[in-house]
Each structure stands twice: as structure tokens, then as C-alpha cells.
Design a protein around this motif. Structure first.
Motif, PDB file in Angstrom:
ATOM      1  N   HIS A  49      -3.508  31.429 -21.556  1.00  0.00           N
ATOM      2  CA  HIS A  49      -2.344  31.099 -20.722  1.00  0.00           C
ATOM      3  C   HIS A  49      -2.728  30.456 -19.389  1.00  0.00           C
ATOM      4  O   HIS A  49      -1.855  30.147 -18.584  1.00  0.00           O
ATOM      5  CB  HIS A  49      -1.442  32.321 -20.465  1.00  0.00           C
ATOM      6  CG  HIS A  49      -0.785  32.859 -21.688  1.00  0.00           C
ATOM      7  ND1 HIS A  49       0.458  32.458 -22.098  1.00  0.00           N
ATOM      8  CD2 HIS A  49      -1.214  33.762 -22.595  1.00  0.00           C
ATOM      9  CE1 HIS A  49       0.787  33.098 -23.209  1.00  0.00           C
ATOM     10  NE2 HIS A  49      -0.222  33.896 -23.533  1.00  0.00           N
TER      11      HIS A  49
ATOM     12  N   SER B  58       8.758  35.524 -23.323  1.00  0.00           N
ATOM     13  CA  SER B  58       8.968  36.200 -24.603  1.00  0.00           C
ATOM     14  C   SER B  58      10.466  36.314 -24.876  1.00  0.00           C
ATOM     15  O   SER B  58      11.289  36.101 -23.991  1.00  0.00           O
ATOM     16  CB  SER B  58       8.335  37.599 -24.595  1.00  0.00           C
ATOM     17  OG  SER B  58       8.978  38.407 -23.628  1.00  0.00           O
TER      18      SER B  58
ATOM     19  N   CYS C 295       7.801  31.815 -25.825  1.00  0.00           N
ATOM     20  CA  CYS C 295       6.556  31.279 -25.289  1.00  0.00           C
ATOM     21  C   CYS C 295       6.109  30.071 -26.122  1.00  0.00           C
ATOM     22  O   CYS C 295       5.768  30.214 -27.298  1.00  0.00           O
ATOM     23  CB  CYS C 295       5.475  32.361 -25.317  1.00  0.00           C
ATOM     24  SG  CYS C 295       3.866  31.757 -24.780  1.00  0.00           S
TER      25      CYS C 295
ATOM     26  N   ARG D 179       2.521  30.561 -27.670  1.00  0.00           N
ATOM     27  CA  ARG D 179       2.483  31.425 -28.858  1.00  0.00           C
ATOM     28  C   ARG D 179       3.047  30.718 -30.086  1.00  0.00           C
ATOM     29  O   ARG D 179       2.504  30.843 -31.188  1.00  0.00           O
ATOM     30  CB  ARG D 179       3.263  32.714 -28.599  1.00  0.00           C
ATOM     31  CG  ARG D 179       2.549  33.660 -27.675  1.00  0.00           C
ATOM     32  CD  ARG D 179       3.327  34.955 -27.540  1.00  0.00           C
ATOM     33  NE  ARG D 179       2.707  35.822 -26.550  1.00  0.00           N
ATOM     34  CZ  ARG D 179       3.369  36.594 -25.722  1.00  0.00           C
ATOM     35  NH1 ARG D 179       4.686  36.637 -25.757  1.00  0.00           N
ATOM     36  NH2 ARG D 179       2.727  37.342 -24.861  1.00  0.00           N
ATOM     37  N   GLU D 180       4.147  29.976 -29.902  1.00  0.00           N
ATOM     38  CA  GLU D 180       4.765  29.282 -31.040  1.00  0.00           C
ATOM     39  C   GLU D 180       3.870  28.175 -31.582  1.00  0.00           C
ATOM     40  O   GLU D 180       3.747  28.009 -32.796  1.00  0.00           O
ATOM     41  CB  GLU D 180       6.133  28.717 -30.639  1.00  0.00           C
ATOM     42  CG  GLU D 180       7.206  29.772 -30.558  1.00  0.00           C
ATOM     43  CD  GLU D 180       7.395  30.513 -31.876  1.00  0.00           C
ATOM     44  OE1 GLU D 180       7.666  29.874 -32.908  1.00  0.00           O
ATOM     45  OE2 GLU D 180       7.244  31.754 -31.875  1.00  0.00           O
TER      46      GLU D 180
ATOM     47  N   VAL E 205       0.558  28.018 -31.328  1.00  0.00           N
ATOM     48  CA  VAL E 205      -0.581  28.664 -31.985  1.00  0.00           C
ATOM     49  C   VAL E 205      -0.168  29.183 -33.361  1.00  0.00           C
ATOM     50  O   VAL E 205      -0.892  29.020 -34.344  1.00  0.00           O
ATOM     51  CB  VAL E 205      -1.162  29.801 -31.105  1.00  0.00           C
ATOM     52  CG1 VAL E 205      -2.166  30.642 -31.882  1.00  0.00           C
ATOM     53  CG2 VAL E 205      -1.819  29.215 -29.856  1.00  0.00           C
ATOM     54  N   ARG E 206       1.018  29.770 -33.440  1.00  0.00           N
ATOM     55  CA  ARG E 206       1.499  30.336 -34.708  1.00  0.00           C
ATOM     56  C   ARG E 206       1.744  29.243 -35.753  1.00  0.00           C
ATOM     57  O   ARG E 206       1.359  29.384 -36.911  1.00  0.00           O
ATOM     58  CB  ARG E 206       2.791  31.125 -34.470  1.00  0.00           C
ATOM     59  CG  ARG E 206       3.337  31.840 -35.689  1.00  0.00           C
ATOM     60  CD  ARG E 206       4.590  32.653 -35.386  1.00  0.00           C
ATOM     61  NE  ARG E 206       5.738  31.847 -35.040  1.00  0.00           N
ATOM     62  CZ  ARG E 206       6.496  31.174 -35.908  1.00  0.00           C
ATOM     63  NH1 ARG E 206       6.207  31.212 -37.186  1.00  0.00           N
ATOM     64  NH2 ARG E 206       7.519  30.467 -35.504  1.00  0.00           N
TER      65      ARG E 206
END
Length: 160
Positions: free
Chosen positions: A44, A81, A87, A90-91, A93-94
């Protein structure tokens, strides 16, 4: 072309692992981008921030200060979140794919502005996400412009 030594004097360790010509290219690319643009590491932390992003946030050098994205844009100690504030990191990366969301970002005075956040992965040679690049588009300004245009059209119709 941007002088690489003039932007973020203390490079994030992620940049130090990239070939220098890639780092210079990325710095030059985001610096000339007219919108706020950030490169964000998996931790981050801000890896690069262009002039527009630094100006919008009011932070002169988030890279050297080790500032995290949520600290810079939300003045929050925790990452974004939930459904209202997903985020982007996170999205991406997912999914390993670009994402778009709308957030409220804040300046140093605490004034919020609605921005569309568009984030895309930076992949290594194995197709793994090593960082993201994020652009911030001021949709609040677009909303104001749209309202002005509609009001102008209504005034024009009233005259005709």
C-alpha cells in the motif's frame, strides 16, 4: 522529459529492483499525465506520485515519507474496504485486471472530492502483480459541469 532526480528523491525499494530504464520511463509517463496518478506497491506504500497527485493531496513527497495510499487520499490509518470504499489494490491483485471505482478523497484541510479511481496491474515476467498504477479523475467537477450544461440548455429552451 522529466529529470528523474527531481521526482521522489528516496525511491521505494520496489523501484530499486526494476531496471533503471523502466523506472525512468514510468516516472516520465506518469509525470506528464494531467490527472493524479500513483504507482502503489503491494504493501500500500506510494512508489511514485505525479505532480497532480501530490498537489491534490497537499503532500510534497509521499514516497520519501513512506506514505500509504489510504493515508494520502483518505487520511486513514487503514486500507479502504467494504462496498462503499473498495480497495483498488486488493481488487487488482485478486483479479489481475483493471478496476474502476468511485471514492471520496480528502485534501489536507479535510475537504472531500468525489474521484473515479482507475487502477491497473503492473505485472512481472511471471504474470504476477508487483504493483498497480492508479489514475484519479475528479468526477465531482464533471458532475458540476454537467449540471451547468443542463441549466444552460434549459435557459436556452426557455428563450426559444
Amino acid at each position: 522529459m522529466v529529470d528523474p532526480s527531481s521526482v521522489d528523491d528516496q525511491p521505494h525499494e520496489l523501484l530499486q529492483s526494476w531496471p533503471s530504464d523502466s523506472t525512468v520511463f514510468l516516472r516520465n509517463m506518469i509525470e506528464v499525465f494531467p490527472l493524479g496518478a500513483l504507482v502503489i506497491g503491494l504493501d500500500h506504500r506510494i512508489v511514485l506520485a505525479n505532480r497532480a497527485a501530490r498537489k491534490a493531496s497537499g503532500h510534497p513527497d509521499p514516497v520519501s515519507a513512506g506514505v500509504k495510499c489510504h493515508e494520502l487520499t483518505h487520511y486513514s490509518s487503514t486500507p479502504c474496504s467494504g462496498a462503499d470504499d473498495p480497495c483498488p489494490l486488493r481488487e487488482v491483485v485478486r483479479t489481475k485486471a483493471p478496476v474502476t471505482t468511485v471514492h471520496t478523497h480528502y485534501d489536507v484541510a479535510g475537504h472531500g472530492r468525489r474521484v473515479e479511481v482507475r487502477a491497473a496491474p503492473i505485472l512481472d515476467e511471471h504474470g504476477e502483480v508487483t504493483a498497480i498504477i492508479e489514475a484519479q479523475i475528479d468526477v465531482q467537477k464533471d458532475d458540476r459541469d454537467q449540471r451547468r450544461l443542463l441549466a444552460s440548455e434549459e435557459q436556452h429552451r426557455a428563450l426559444v
